[in-house]
Write a protein that holds these residues in place. Structure first.
Motif, mmCIF file in Angstrom:
data_model
loop_
_atom_site.group_PDB
_atom_site.id
_atom_site.type_symbol
_atom_site.label_atom_id
_atom_site.label_comp_id
_atom_site.label_asym_id
_atom_site.label_seq_id
_atom_site.Cartn_x
_atom_site.Cartn_y
_atom_site.Cartn_z
ATOM 1 N N ASP A 215 8.875 -2.787 18.961
ATOM 2 C CA ASP A 215 9.259 -2.053 17.769
ATOM 3 C C ASP A 215 8.372 -2.595 16.532
ATOM 4 O O ASP A 215 7.889 -1.772 15.849
ATOM 5 C CB ASP A 215 10.533 -2.601 17.285
ATOM 6 C CG ASP A 215 11.563 -2.090 18.091
ATOM 7 O OD1 ASP A 215 11.571 -1.170 18.798
ATOM 8 O OD2 ASP A 215 12.686 -2.542 18.168
ATOM 9 N N SER A 216 7.716 -3.770 16.597
ATOM 10 C CA SER A 216 6.701 -4.271 15.456
ATOM 11 C C SER A 216 5.455 -3.449 15.918
ATOM 12 O O SER A 216 5.023 -3.151 14.581
ATOM 13 C CB SER A 216 6.589 -5.620 15.520
ATOM 14 O OG SER A 216 7.753 -6.357 15.436
ATOM 15 N N VAL A 217 4.974 -3.460 16.830
ATOM 16 C CA VAL A 217 3.780 -2.524 17.106
ATOM 17 C C VAL A 217 3.796 -1.087 16.820
ATOM 18 O O VAL A 217 3.255 -0.511 16.126
ATOM 19 C CB VAL A 217 3.388 -2.617 18.554
ATOM 20 C CG1 VAL A 217 2.238 -1.760 18.835
ATOM 21 C CG2 VAL A 217 3.021 -4.277 19.048
ATOM 22 N N THR A 218 5.068 -0.562 17.105
ATOM 23 C CA THR A 218 5.247 0.818 16.850
ATOM 24 C C THR A 218 5.329 0.974 15.305
ATOM 25 O O THR A 218 4.643 1.990 14.721
ATOM 26 C CB THR A 218 6.559 1.313 17.366
ATOM 27 O OG1 THR A 218 6.474 1.110 18.694
ATOM 28 C CG2 THR A 218 6.871 2.868 16.969
ATOM 29 N N SER A 219 5.836 0.242 14.437
ATOM 30 C CA SER A 219 6.032 0.239 13.046
ATOM 31 C C SER A 219 4.578 0.210 12.369
ATOM 32 O O SER A 219 4.377 0.775 11.405
ATOM 33 C CB SER A 219 6.910 -1.010 12.437
ATOM 34 O OG SER A 219 6.871 -1.036 10.905
ATOM 35 N N ALA A 220 4.042 -0.812 12.912
ATOM 36 C CA ALA A 220 2.456 -1.063 12.563
ATOM 37 C C ALA A 220 1.578 0.255 12.675
ATOM 38 O O ALA A 220 0.815 0.518 12.116
ATOM 39 C CB ALA A 220 1.866 -2.140 13.334
ATOM 40 N N VAL A 221 1.593 0.776 13.706
ATOM 41 C CA VAL A 221 0.846 1.999 14.069
ATOM 42 C C VAL A 221 1.185 3.187 13.119
ATOM 43 O O VAL A 221 0.621 3.814 12.689
ATOM 44 C CB VAL A 221 1.210 2.468 15.540
ATOM 45 C CG1 VAL A 221 0.522 3.866 15.896
ATOM 46 C CG2 VAL A 221 0.732 1.344 16.452
ATOM 47 N N GLN A 222 2.678 3.278 13.040
ATOM 48 C CA GLN A 222 3.209 4.134 11.913
ATOM 49 C C GLN A 222 2.699 3.991 10.619
ATOM 50 O O GLN A 222 2.127 4.986 9.853
ATOM 51 C CB GLN A 222 4.738 4.397 11.942
ATOM 52 C CG GLN A 222 5.215 4.781 13.253
ATOM 53 C CD GLN A 222 6.803 4.673 13.296
ATOM 54 O OE1 GLN A 222 7.322 3.966 12.495
ATOM 55 N NE2 GLN A 222 7.453 5.288 13.994
ATOM 56 N N LYS A 223 2.802 2.721 10.296
ATOM 57 C CA LYS A 223 1.841 2.422 8.634
ATOM 58 C C LYS A 223 0.533 2.803 8.838
ATOM 59 O O LYS A 223 0.207 3.214 7.617
ATOM 60 C CB LYS A 223 2.206 0.954 8.420
ATOM 61 C CG LYS A 223 3.993 0.755 8.227
ATOM 62 C CD LYS A 223 4.065 -0.737 7.895
ATOM 63 C CE LYS A 223 5.622 -1.185 7.724
ATOM 64 N NZ LYS A 223 5.717 -2.692 7.168
ATOM 65 N N ALA A 224 0.082 2.336 9.623
ATOM 66 C CA ALA A 224 -1.403 2.627 9.668
ATOM 67 C C ALA A 224 -1.848 4.082 9.787
ATOM 68 O O ALA A 224 -2.869 4.533 9.087
ATOM 69 C CB ALA A 224 -2.169 2.134 10.962
ATOM 70 N N SER A 225 -0.810 4.753 10.448
ATOM 71 C CA SER A 225 -1.153 6.487 10.454
ATOM 72 C C SER A 225 -0.825 7.267 9.069
ATOM 73 O O SER A 225 -1.467 7.909 8.967
ATOM 74 C CB SER A 225 -0.314 6.922 11.446
ATOM 75 O OG SER A 225 -0.323 8.297 11.685
ATOM 76 N N GLN A 226 0.233 6.466 8.468
ATOM 77 C CA GLN A 226 0.680 7.114 7.217
ATOM 78 C C GLN A 226 -0.478 6.582 6.293
ATOM 79 O O GLN A 226 -0.757 7.351 5.236
ATOM 80 C CB GLN A 226 1.790 6.259 7.019
ATOM 81 C CG GLN A 226 2.509 6.683 5.249
ATOM 82 C CD GLN A 226 3.696 6.358 5.044
ATOM 83 O OE1 GLN A 226 4.314 5.498 5.893
ATOM 84 N NE2 GLN A 226 3.963 6.610 3.758
ATOM 85 N N ALA A 227 -1.027 5.555 6.307
ATOM 86 C CA ALA A 227 -2.251 5.223 5.243
ATOM 87 C C ALA A 227 -3.364 5.930 5.572
ATOM 88 O O ALA A 227 -4.133 6.370 4.479
ATOM 89 C CB ALA A 227 -2.646 3.644 5.660
ATOM 90 N N LEU A 228 -3.791 6.199 6.835
ATOM 91 C CA LEU A 228 -4.930 7.128 7.218
ATOM 92 C C LEU A 228 -4.535 8.655 6.516
ATOM 93 O O LEU A 228 -5.498 9.240 5.948
ATOM 94 C CB LEU A 228 -5.104 7.317 8.709
ATOM 95 C CG LEU A 228 -5.549 5.823 9.179
ATOM 96 C CD1 LEU A 228 -5.745 5.918 10.772
ATOM 97 C CD2 LEU A 228 -6.931 5.625 8.911
#
Length: 265
Positions: A215-228
């Motif tokens: 879940d932490s990895v998924t959340s980090a990926v989502q945040k990075a994608s949103q930032a991009l």
């Protein structure tokens, strides 16, 4: 008359003393009615370390002797005793006397991987191990931890054609085996998985930790994608403004050029 030979202490007695289950003479050989745990801590720690080493050595020997020749890998094992003794005829046991019992979990090295639970015994006076009953992991229907509110060495295993009530050598050894068993069921069983009941939450902790990490990895990926995406949007707006400025500058240059030509004429 010659001196009587002292009997060597049994491994089972040593294990009991290390766990504080056996009363032992101390303080100059006088029995004072306290457990080993009440004596000095240094000998106790040394004895526990010895027991840990013996347990690891035994499990390593089982793995090499029972599972390695069949190209299997032992994942975990727990030393057990029956909570209720079965009435077995003398001839059925071969009259081999006392024995130690281990419940072992193993998987095949060849694909597709198959997991199994095996009962292994070591008879008194023997250094070798004997494979007894064996079940495929798919046959396991229920794992009962008996008490979810405290550390308990007792547990039950229910298979399609068998039911056994066990007590492990220690509660911690049972907990470790349960964690390995639960993880193995989640990994290798896809259709029908056994039910784990009356188990402490820490037994399922390994799986929960994995889910938490995922879940932490998924959340980090989502945040990075949103930032991009946000950065892309800002870059897009900047490019539009740049293009507008470029067009305005070009129009201004063309107008200035026309005015200059007009005045020149």
């Amino acid at each position: 008359m010659g001196r009587k030979a002292h009997k060597k202490p049994k491994l089972e007695k040593i294990l009991k003393e290390a766990r504080g289950e056996e009363r032992t003479p101390c303080c100059g050989g006088r029995r004072i009615g306290i457990t080993v745990a009440s004596c000095s801590s240094e000998p106790q720690n040394s004895l526990r370390a010895l027991v840990t080493w013996l347990t690891m050595s035994v499990k390593s020997a089982i793995s090499k002797e029972i599972f390695a020749p069949l190209d299997e890998r032992m994942l975990g094992a727990v030393q057990v005793k029956r909570r209720t003794k079965k009435k077995i005829p003398f001839l059925a046991t071969g009259g081999q006397g006392e024995y130690l019992t281990y419940i072992c979990l193993s998987v095949t090295n060849k694909k597709p991987t198959q997991a199994s639970i095996t009962k292994v015994k070591q008879f008194e006076g023997s250094t070798s191990f004997v494979r007894r009953s064996q079940w495929m992991l798919e046959q396991l229907r229920q794992v009962n931890g008996i008490d979810p509110n405290r550390d308990s060495a007792e547990f039950d295993l229910l298979f399609e054609n068998a039911f056994d009530q066990w007590v492990a050598s220690t509660a911690s050894e049972k907990c470790t085996f349960f964690q390995i068993l639960h993880h193995t069921c989640q990994r290798y069983l896809t259709d029908r998985k056994p039910e784990f009941i009356n188990c402490q939450s820490k037994i399922m902790g390994g799986n929960s930790i994995l889910h938490s990490a995922a879940d932490s990895v998924t959340s980090a990926v989502q945040k990075a994608s949103q930032a991009l995406n946000e950065r892309g949007e800002r870059l897009g707006r900047a490019e539009e403004k740049t293009e507008d400025l470029k067009n305005s500058a070009q129009q201004f240059a063309e107008t200035a050029h026309k005015l200059a030509m007009k005045h020149k004429c």
